[in-house]
Design an enzyme around this catalytic site. Structure first.
Site, PDB file in Angstrom:
ATOM      1  N   ASP A 147      10.672  -0.712  -8.876  1.00 40.71           N
ATOM      2  CA  ASP A 147       9.634   0.261  -8.504  1.00 40.71           C
ATOM      3  C   ASP A 147       8.426   0.480  -9.098  1.00 40.71           C
ATOM      4  O   ASP A 147       8.326   0.294  -9.955  1.00 40.71           O
ATOM      5  CB  ASP A 147      10.253   1.551  -7.620  1.00 40.71           C
ATOM      6  CG  ASP A 147       9.624   1.907  -6.156  1.00 40.71           C
ATOM      7  OD1 ASP A 147       8.573   1.609  -5.811  1.00 40.71           O
ATOM      8  OD2 ASP A 147      10.274   2.716  -5.438  1.00 40.71           O
ATOM      9  N   GLY A 190       1.797  -3.712  -3.327  1.00 41.09           N
ATOM     10  CA  GLY A 190       0.730  -4.878  -3.215  1.00 41.09           C
ATOM     11  C   GLY A 190      -0.544  -4.148  -3.759  1.00 41.09           C
ATOM     12  O   GLY A 190      -1.747  -4.696  -3.491  1.00 41.09           O
ATOM     13  N   ASP A 242       5.246   1.628   1.992  1.00 46.70           N
ATOM     14  CA  ASP A 242       6.656   1.577   2.593  1.00 46.70           C
ATOM     15  C   ASP A 242       6.361   1.577   4.125  1.00 46.70           C
ATOM     16  O   ASP A 242       5.543   2.062   4.837  1.00 46.70           O
ATOM     17  CB  ASP A 242       7.330   2.954   2.450  1.00 46.70           C
ATOM     18  CG  ASP A 242       7.719   2.987   1.047  1.00 46.70           C
ATOM     19  OD1 ASP A 242       7.942   2.165   0.311  1.00 46.70           O
ATOM     20  OD2 ASP A 242       8.188   4.231   0.746  1.00 46.70           O
TER      21      ASP A 242
END
Length: 404
Positions: free
Chosen positions: A150, A185, A205
């Site tokens: 992440d 992104g 998300d």
């Protein structure tokens, strides 16, 4: 002289080792399929949940349909020890992570884990910044097969540099691990991600709704249609071993059956990873039938690995095509509206061309049988003009087989 020679030799081999570092090839040749804990359970994870989910993946038939990875997301972490090595939370995972990985492997499945490029994960647990090589060695020693990485708490980091560091750490650890970049992104990972990762998130998300934005204040979660629209222009970057990832699925998490079917169908058309995010232990028959539709899964898992494209939009109905092996095609008519709409398509007068891959079904010269992937009784061919009524937020999806 001997000491100087030794130092030079060590530096030389270190440089060679770094230069040869790469992502593991031969992995994720088709979009990864599996399950991730976050969408349904967030930080409420423990070893019993993971074991029971692995059991359910087998008992529901999902394993037989191609689902492979059991991925535990954020909040599994305990503390680092005096040497800096990470351990699982002892209360939630009393048997330890190695034992849990072994259990998942015993079911014929593969195990995925989560970390973060920053100091802390999104859930406030220890991140991997500055500990990349230690963590990669730890994951390899546990037998991990997949890493979701992440992008929270990454102040002043270069995204490409941070993910490159973890890629090299995984490679040096020596265990083939699918590397999933989750930097939302933000820095166009599709432009630089292919030599680094096997998949990369293209958006923020997902949220369990078909058409909405959920505003968290300084960031938003997105519905299925919003995320679908964010894939525009990205298909040229995807292929075997390097996939655009529009996030995990919300099938079975509160949308209607029509919406779940449409969601699953479009992720198949996008050649997206099929990572379920519901409670596999308590699925309705409808949810199970969607997630285990082998015909739709086959479109997603087609070995050509070509991401589908939007061909046209008429009165809220978009038409998508995806080239498949053996001169076959998939086509999906998506009703974006909440209202019922008519879908019409005169095959012989439509010039469908995949300009990136230089492929075309050539409807004016070739006839195709249409095999409905959700309603097996619906059989026709491209010699007949298609006319159908589409319920709100639903799809009509066909595999096109060329007639000889």
């Amino acid at each position: 002289m001997n000491k100087i020679f030794l130092m030079v030799a060590v530096m030389f081999f270190a440089v060679v080792s770094i230069a040869q570092a790469q992502k593991f090839e031969g992995l994720a040749e088709t979009p990864p399929m599996g399950w991730n804990s976050w969408n349904k359970f967030a930080c409420d994870v423990n070893e019993n949940l993971i074991k029971e989910t692995a059991d359910a993946m087998v008992s529901t038939g999902m394993k037989d349909d191609g689902y492979t990875y059991i991925v535990i997301d954020d909040c599994w972490h305990g503390e680092r020890d005096s040497l800096g090595f990470i351990h699982a939370n002892k209360e939630r995972f009393p048997s330890g992570m190695k034992a849990l990985v072994d259990y998942v492997h015993s079911k014929g499945l593969k195990f995925g884990i989560y970390s973060d490029a920053g100091w802390q994960t999104c859930g406030g647990k220890p991140g991997s910044r500055g500990r990349e090589y230690q963590d990669a060695q730890t994951y390899a020693s546990w037998g991990v097969d997949y890493l979701k990485y992440d992008w929270c708490n990454t102040e002043d980091l270069s995204a490409k540099g941070a993910y490159l560091t973890m890629r090299d750490a995984l490679f040096e650890a020596g265990r083939p691990i699918v590397f999933s970049m989750c930097e939302w992104g933000t820095y166009n990972p599709w432009e630089w991600g292919e030599p680094i990762a096997h998949l990369w998130r293209t958006t923020g998300d997902i949220y369990s709704c078909f058409d909405c934005e959920y505003d968290h204040g300084d960031w938003s979660s997105w519905g299925v249609l919003q995320i679908l629209d964010m894939q525009e222009g990205l298909r040229k970057y995807a292929g075997p071993g390097h996939w655009n990832d529009p996030d995990m699925m919300e099938v079975g998490n509160g949308m209607s059956t029509n919406e779940d079917q449409a969601h699953f169908s479009m992720w198949a058309m996008l050649a997206a990873p099929l990572i379920a995010g519901n409670d596999l232990r308590n699925m309705s028959d409808e949810t199970k039938s969607i997630l285990t539709n082998r015909d739709v899964i086959a479109v997603n898992q087609d070995p050509l690995g070509i991401q589908g494209f939007k061909y046209q939009m008429k009165d809220s109905v978009s038409v998508w095509f995806k080239p498949l092996k053996d001169n076959q095609w998939a086509v999906c008519f998506l009703n974006r509206s909440r209202e019922e709409k008519k879908a019409e398509f005169d095959w012989e007068h439509e010039k469908v061309i995949d300009e990136i891959n230089h492929l075309s079904p050539g409807f004016s010269k070739n006839e195709y049988s249409l095999i409905n992937l959700w309603n097996k009784k619906d059989k026709t061919s491209t010699k007949n003009k298609l006319k159908a009524n589409l319920k709100g937020h639903s799809v009509l999806m066909y595999r096109l087989e060329k007639k000889r």
